[in-house]
Design a protein around this motif. Sequence first.
Motif, PDB file in Angstrom:
ATOM      1  N   ALA A 131     -81.447  26.685   7.171  1.00 47.93           N
ATOM      2  CA  ALA A 131     -80.288  27.530   7.472  1.00 47.93           C
ATOM      3  C   ALA A 131     -80.101  27.702   8.976  1.00 47.93           C
ATOM      4  CB  ALA A 131     -80.444  28.895   6.797  1.00 47.93           C
ATOM      5  N   ASN A 132     -81.158  27.461   9.738  1.00 43.07           N
ATOM      6  CA  ASN A 132     -81.059  27.601  11.191  1.00 43.07           C
ATOM      7  C   ASN A 132     -80.292  26.455  11.843  1.00 43.07           C
ATOM      8  OD1 ASN A 132     -82.683  29.947  11.117  1.00 43.07           O
ATOM      9  ND2 ASN A 132     -84.540  28.692  11.098  1.00 43.07           N
ATOM     10  N   VAL A 133     -80.196  25.324  11.163  1.00 46.72           N
ATOM     11  CA  VAL A 133     -79.593  24.139  11.789  1.00 46.72           C
ATOM     12  C   VAL A 133     -78.514  23.496  10.925  1.00 46.72           C
ATOM     13  CG1 VAL A 133     -81.639  23.602  13.162  1.00 46.72           C
ATOM     14  CG2 VAL A 133     -81.442  22.669  10.847  1.00 46.72           C
ATOM     15  N   SER A 134     -78.093  24.144   9.849  1.00 46.76           N
ATOM     16  CA  SER A 134     -77.197  23.490   8.897  1.00 46.76           C
ATOM     17  C   SER A 134     -75.741  23.899   9.088  1.00 46.76           C
ATOM     18  CB  SER A 134     -77.623  23.795   7.463  1.00 46.76           C
ATOM     19  OG  SER A 134     -77.456  25.165   7.192  1.00 46.76           O
ATOM     20  N   MET A 135     -74.852  23.043   8.620  1.00 50.67           N
ATOM     21  CA  MET A 135     -73.413  23.268   8.744  1.00 50.67           C
ATOM     22  C   MET A 135     -72.929  24.510   7.992  1.00 50.67           C
ATOM     23  SD  MET A 135     -70.223  20.623   8.271  1.00 50.67           S
ATOM     24  CE  MET A 135     -70.894  19.795   6.845  1.00 50.67           C
ATOM     25  N   PRO A 136     -73.354  24.790   6.740  1.00 56.19           N
ATOM     26  CA  PRO A 136     -72.852  26.001   6.071  1.00 56.19           C
ATOM     27  C   PRO A 136     -73.161  27.278   6.847  1.00 56.19           C
ATOM     28  CG  PRO A 136     -73.915  24.547   4.502  1.00 56.19           C
ATOM     29  CD  PRO A 136     -74.203  23.983   5.850  1.00 56.19           C
ATOM     30  N   ALA A 137     -74.393  27.396   7.355  1.00 58.25           N
ATOM     31  CA  ALA A 137     -74.754  28.599   8.107  1.00 58.25           C
ATOM     32  C   ALA A 137     -73.951  28.692   9.411  1.00 58.25           C
ATOM     33  CB  ALA A 137     -76.251  28.602   8.403  1.00 58.25           C
TER      34      ALA A 137
ATOM     35  N   THR B 190     -68.544  30.563   2.654  1.00 58.95           N
ATOM     36  CA  THR B 190     -69.184  29.294   2.314  1.00 58.95           C
ATOM     37  C   THR B 190     -69.705  29.329   0.884  1.00 58.95           C
ATOM     38  OG1 THR B 190     -71.328  30.014   3.188  1.00 58.95           O
ATOM     39  CG2 THR B 190     -69.836  28.906   4.715  1.00 58.95           C
ATOM     40  N   SER B 191     -69.547  28.217   0.181  1.00 58.74           N
ATOM     41  CA  SER B 191     -69.998  28.148  -1.212  1.00 58.74           C
ATOM     42  C   SER B 191     -70.336  26.718  -1.570  1.00 58.74           C
ATOM     43  CB  SER B 191     -68.915  28.678  -2.158  1.00 58.74           C
ATOM     44  OG  SER B 191     -67.778  27.827  -2.134  1.00 58.74           O
TER      45      SER B 191
ATOM     46  N   PHE C   1     -79.615  22.448  -4.081  1.00 66.15           N
ATOM     47  CA  PHE C   1     -78.932  23.510  -3.358  1.00 66.15           C
ATOM     48  C   PHE C   1     -79.462  24.893  -3.742  1.00 66.15           C
ATOM     49  CE2 PHE C   1     -75.742  20.037  -3.408  1.00 66.15           C
ATOM     50  CZ  PHE C   1     -75.697  19.812  -2.038  1.00 66.15           C
ATOM     51  N   GLY C   2     -80.175  24.964  -4.843  1.00 64.36           N
ATOM     52  CA  GLY C   2     -80.882  26.185  -5.177  1.00 64.36           C
ATOM     53  C   GLY C   2     -82.280  26.196  -4.614  1.00 64.36           C
ATOM     54  N   ARG C   3     -82.818  25.016  -4.342  1.00 62.59           N
ATOM     55  CA  ARG C   3     -84.186  24.898  -3.845  1.00 62.59           C
ATOM     56  C   ARG C   3     -84.248  24.969  -2.322  1.00 62.59           C
ATOM     57  NH1 ARG C   3     -85.756  20.273  -6.367  1.00 62.59           N
ATOM     58  NH2 ARG C   3     -86.925  21.410  -7.952  1.00 62.59           N
ATOM     59  N   VAL C   4     -83.251  24.381  -1.644  1.00 68.13           N
ATOM     60  CA  VAL C   4     -83.234  24.332  -0.179  1.00 68.13           C
ATOM     61  C   VAL C   4     -82.189  25.320   0.334  1.00 68.13           C
ATOM     62  CG1 VAL C   4     -82.916  22.861   1.835  1.00 68.13           C
ATOM     63  CG2 VAL C   4     -83.934  21.911  -0.238  1.00 68.13           C
ATOM     64  N   LEU C   5     -82.538  26.110   1.326  1.00 65.33           N
ATOM     65  CA  LEU C   5     -81.646  27.132   1.859  1.00 65.33           C
ATOM     66  C   LEU C   5     -80.841  26.571   3.033  1.00 65.33           C
ATOM     67  CD1 LEU C   5     -84.044  30.218   1.768  1.00 65.33           C
ATOM     68  CD2 LEU C   5     -82.432  29.429   0.022  1.00 65.33           C
ATOM     69  N   PHE C   6     -79.580  26.213   2.749  1.00 66.31           N
ATOM     70  CA  PHE C   6     -78.697  25.683   3.787  1.00 66.31           C
ATOM     71  C   PHE C   6     -77.810  26.770   4.392  1.00 66.31           C
ATOM     72  CE2 PHE C   6     -79.402  21.848   1.143  1.00 66.31           C
ATOM     73  CZ  PHE C   6     -79.917  21.008   2.125  1.00 66.31           C
TER      74      PHE C   6
END
Length: 625
Positions: A282-288, A297-298, A308-313
């Motif tokens: 989440a620190n480096v991803s486009m959604p965040a 964002t969804s 997408f439930g396992r990795v926090l984007f």
Amino acid sequence: MRRFGKDALLYLVASGLSGGVIAAASFRLLRTSYAGVSDESVVRAGLTAFQPYLRSLGWIILALGVTQVVALAVVTSGLVALPILADRPRRLAAFVGVACLVQLTWLGSQASLHPGLFLTMLSASRLGPPWVIASHWIWPVVVLTASVGGLIRVALRATDRTDRILACVAFAFFFAWVWFFERPVTEHLANASTPSPARGQASAGRFPNVLLVGVDSLRPDKIDERKSPALARLCKESIYFPNTLVTLPRTAPSWAAVLTSLPPLGNGVETMFPGEARSQLANVSMPAHLASLGYATSVSSEYAGELFGRVLFGFERRDVPRVELAQMLGQGFLARQPAALALGAELYTTSPALRKILPAALAELMRGFVSFSHPYVVGADFVEHRDPSRPWFSLLFYSQPHFPYTSSQSYYDPHGVAGSDPSLRFGKDATRGEVKTEADRAQVEALYRSALAETDDAIGDLLARLESSGDLEDTIVILTADHGEGLYECPDCVGHGDNLRGMMTMQVPLAFRLPKRRFPSARPQVVSTYVSQLDVYPTVLALLGIARPAIQEGIPLLAADGAPAVLPEGRIFFAETGEWLWPTAAVPADRIMYPPITTLAAIEDDRVVIQERYLPVIRAAKHRA
């Protein structure tokens, strides 16, 4: 209570007996696995670890199965009024036989509509295809006969008041059933509604919406105007990069690369089951990043989008399946109870309102079934939950063209290949159905095309809805895929991620459809230069006029006005294989050996992860290009 009431009660008892026999036989005879993987020691450990979950799920399945049996008994109760049954001296035995026929025919008709859910049964025997084909035609006859029988013997000849009341109840239930379940499947988007911004709402102070459409296993060479017209039109209206390369042709690492503009070694998602890295992106991803700019964002996906439930984007809303060991065991349990599975499929696919009736645990299993896809669910999630008061970034990930390539009846029916293995009729089951002949290979291609056609229709309906509401006028639409797919073009060309032999798994489409009101000078065109999936995130930031982070390895493909950027010459691209989950024909023989996934993985915080101690050998063993 006179004759009809007594016979109807007797028929209900007979239906319960036959339903119990079918349930017991199915549980005993069917053997399930997760995408071909089965390990008794893992199953035993899971049964011990998740006893409360499986026990509660068992009660849900039992309730659903009983509801299904009772509903079928009521709907077809008119059959007991037929003279050939009503006048028999041993009616219970006759009713048990009729109830068995009704239930097996109903299950066959449901398998015809949604063969992916019943793929274990359909591929286990050569009797599967003829049973499904026969049931498709017999079930409407059963329903019609039941209505006629009830009308003639009860509505016209019954004199007892109780009989008439029972008849009215049965007919009311019958017509409700026909209205909800026997008409063509309702498209989710037609039943979902949400406020849309008024036309002209876009302004200079508001960012445009961004819709990222991902289609699992989509190959650029399989997009054409005849078989996938919505995708073909989208590409034609876009700045289209057909030669886009992935860094690792597996879903989780590929999407991590798209959303971070970093390759697997850079973002830490090197396998399908990442450990600690899943909480850091989440620190480096486009959604965040877009959320920090005010975007809603969804993400919505089917079975292949469990990452997408396992990795926090950094997505604010996630309508995605959970497919961990508990759910895998639950799906195996549910797959061996066809009555509950059939009713669950009807509630899940008929309309969003009926889908909400399903208990949450069961809806979760339906969304995560590895052999089942209903792409309208993805669009319905988006339509129902998007926030029109803010610019939005939504990722819609469609799983259907992924192995085992299953689709609904109207899509797979026209594409059967004569002479192919019957076990390939409805899908390519992981444990059955060998591809030995050219007819078999053509059948696998037809399955893939059918699955893609159904997804194409769902995407087309979604885009049409956005166009009619005015949203499309202020939305950047991006089309891409996580990887391609090997469709048995050669002995090793099977699936994806196991080897790097051939471009069919490495090459994906990438299209940017730009709204004219935002980018008046942009012109649709095809750019044949090789580019990378790492370029998606930087390109989005360029179109929004936002500076890109220095750590990104991708480059903007478009300028701020939407014109294609000048791309560097002699650009070098990197790719690697995924982890080898278990030996298949596509896994290279000349490789460093390590244990299968059932040994590599462990349960960590209720999630399946690759154990840290195996990562060095996995990294060393990968093939790279």
